[in-house]
Scaffold this motif. Sequence first.
Motif, mmCIF file in Angstrom:
data_model
loop_
_atom_site.group_PDB
_atom_site.id
_atom_site.type_symbol
_atom_site.label_atom_id
_atom_site.label_comp_id
_atom_site.label_asym_id
_atom_site.label_seq_id
_atom_site.Cartn_x
_atom_site.Cartn_y
_atom_site.Cartn_z
ATOM 1 N N HIS A 1 0.823 -1.214 0.000
ATOM 2 C CA HIS A 1 0.000 0.000 0.000
ATOM 3 C C HIS A 1 0.852 1.257 0.000
ATOM 4 O O HIS A 1 0.474 2.279 -0.551
ATOM 5 C CB HIS A 1 -0.912 0.031 1.237
ATOM 6 C CG HIS A 1 -1.743 -1.197 1.378
ATOM 7 N ND1 HIS A 1 -2.816 -1.462 0.563
ATOM 8 C CD2 HIS A 1 -1.641 -2.248 2.226
ATOM 9 C CE1 HIS A 1 -3.351 -2.619 0.909
ATOM 10 N NE2 HIS A 1 -2.654 -3.126 1.901
ATOM 11 N N THR A 2 2.007 1.169 0.639
ATOM 12 C CA THR A 2 2.892 2.315 0.811
ATOM 13 C C THR A 2 4.309 1.893 0.436
ATOM 14 O O THR A 2 4.688 0.744 0.623
ATOM 15 C CB THR A 2 2.883 2.770 2.290
ATOM 16 O OG1 THR A 2 1.536 2.956 2.704
ATOM 17 C CG2 THR A 2 3.641 4.058 2.478
ATOM 18 N N VAL A 3 5.063 2.860 -0.062
ATOM 19 C CA VAL A 3 6.472 2.613 -0.352
ATOM 20 C C VAL A 3 7.280 3.766 0.231
ATOM 21 O O VAL A 3 6.812 4.907 0.271
ATOM 22 C CB VAL A 3 6.728 2.465 -1.877
ATOM 23 C CG1 VAL A 3 6.451 3.750 -2.623
ATOM 24 C CG2 VAL A 3 8.140 1.988 -2.148
ATOM 25 N N LEU B 1 5.939 1.649 -6.283
ATOM 26 C CA LEU B 1 4.968 0.748 -5.664
ATOM 27 C C LEU B 1 4.474 -0.290 -6.670
ATOM 28 O O LEU B 1 4.329 -1.465 -6.335
ATOM 29 C CB LEU B 1 3.792 1.544 -5.087
ATOM 30 C CG LEU B 1 2.838 0.766 -4.192
ATOM 31 C CD1 LEU B 1 3.565 0.144 -3.002
ATOM 32 C CD2 LEU B 1 1.714 1.669 -3.712
ATOM 33 N N GLU B 2 4.269 0.115 -7.910
ATOM 34 C CA GLU B 2 3.858 -0.821 -8.963
ATOM 35 C C GLU B 2 4.938 -1.877 -9.195
ATOM 36 O O GLU B 2 4.654 -3.073 -9.271
ATOM 37 C CB GLU B 2 3.580 -0.062 -10.265
ATOM 38 C CG GLU B 2 3.252 -0.923 -11.443
ATOM 39 C CD GLU B 2 1.878 -1.561 -11.362
ATOM 40 O OE1 GLU B 2 1.714 -2.654 -11.926
ATOM 41 O OE2 GLU B 2 0.981 -0.976 -10.743
ATOM 42 N N PHE C 1 9.599 -4.349 7.594
ATOM 43 C CA PHE C 1 8.817 -3.851 6.458
ATOM 44 C C PHE C 1 8.038 -2.572 6.808
ATOM 45 O O PHE C 1 7.180 -2.154 6.050
ATOM 46 C CB PHE C 1 7.867 -4.940 5.949
ATOM 47 C CG PHE C 1 8.595 -6.176 5.474
ATOM 48 C CD1 PHE C 1 9.311 -6.163 4.283
ATOM 49 C CD2 PHE C 1 8.587 -7.341 6.225
ATOM 50 C CE1 PHE C 1 9.995 -7.289 3.843
ATOM 51 C CE2 PHE C 1 9.260 -8.473 5.795
ATOM 52 C CZ PHE C 1 9.967 -8.451 4.607
ATOM 53 N N ARG C 2 8.347 -1.968 7.934
ATOM 54 C CA ARG C 2 7.675 -0.718 8.316
ATOM 55 C C ARG C 2 8.134 0.395 7.390
ATOM 56 O O ARG C 2 9.335 0.605 7.208
ATOM 57 C CB ARG C 2 7.992 -0.353 9.763
ATOM 58 C CG ARG C 2 7.280 -1.259 10.760
ATOM 59 C CD ARG C 2 7.508 -0.849 12.174
ATOM 60 N NE ARG C 2 7.274 0.579 12.347
ATOM 61 C CZ ARG C 2 7.506 1.212 13.475
ATOM 62 N NH1 ARG C 2 7.973 0.563 14.523
ATOM 63 N NH2 ARG C 2 7.272 2.508 13.576
#
Length: 177
Positions: A50-52, A74-75, A165-166
């Motif tokens: 959802h977020t990068v 993100l894609e 992964f935060r």
Amino acid sequence: SLRAPFVQEKHLSIFEDVVSTTGTLYFAPPQNVRIQMDPPFESALIADGHTVAQFERIDDAWQRIRSGAQPIILEVTGQIAAWLQGDFATQSDIYTISAEQDESTRLVLTPSDPGFAERISRIEITVAPDFASVTRIEIREPGGDFTALIFHDQQRDHELPQGIFRTDSPQPVPDEA
């Protein structure tokens, strides 16, 4: 999950030599990806589906880098997550997929989206002889430059704390803790 150290080679027409760096790709299904580059220019790209976020280590602390390319990143990280799970079907509206085989077997993804094709002309994913893992990802640009990620010593089902992964504040990976 997966822990996959790699060598990144950048083949750029403006340089005679190949520019090489090392790093590690961490993956936890379904969409958690962390690509961490080793010193001397330590950085981390973290995506959770959802977020990068992108970070650089400066004075022994992670500093967030602002980037206008976040939707594209993100894609791409979403695509990497899908590939690592063997899912190429969801990419069929973005790429045409073919295979090539000589001394190795490669899946070839050619962008069908004109906007994506302006940046990437082709992605080649080389699989191990037993088809159980990806050994190389090569991202080719329209002008002939390309980046190759060559994976080695992959560890499947590697225990990865979710904190790595935060996207708000990167936590240390087990290797650096």
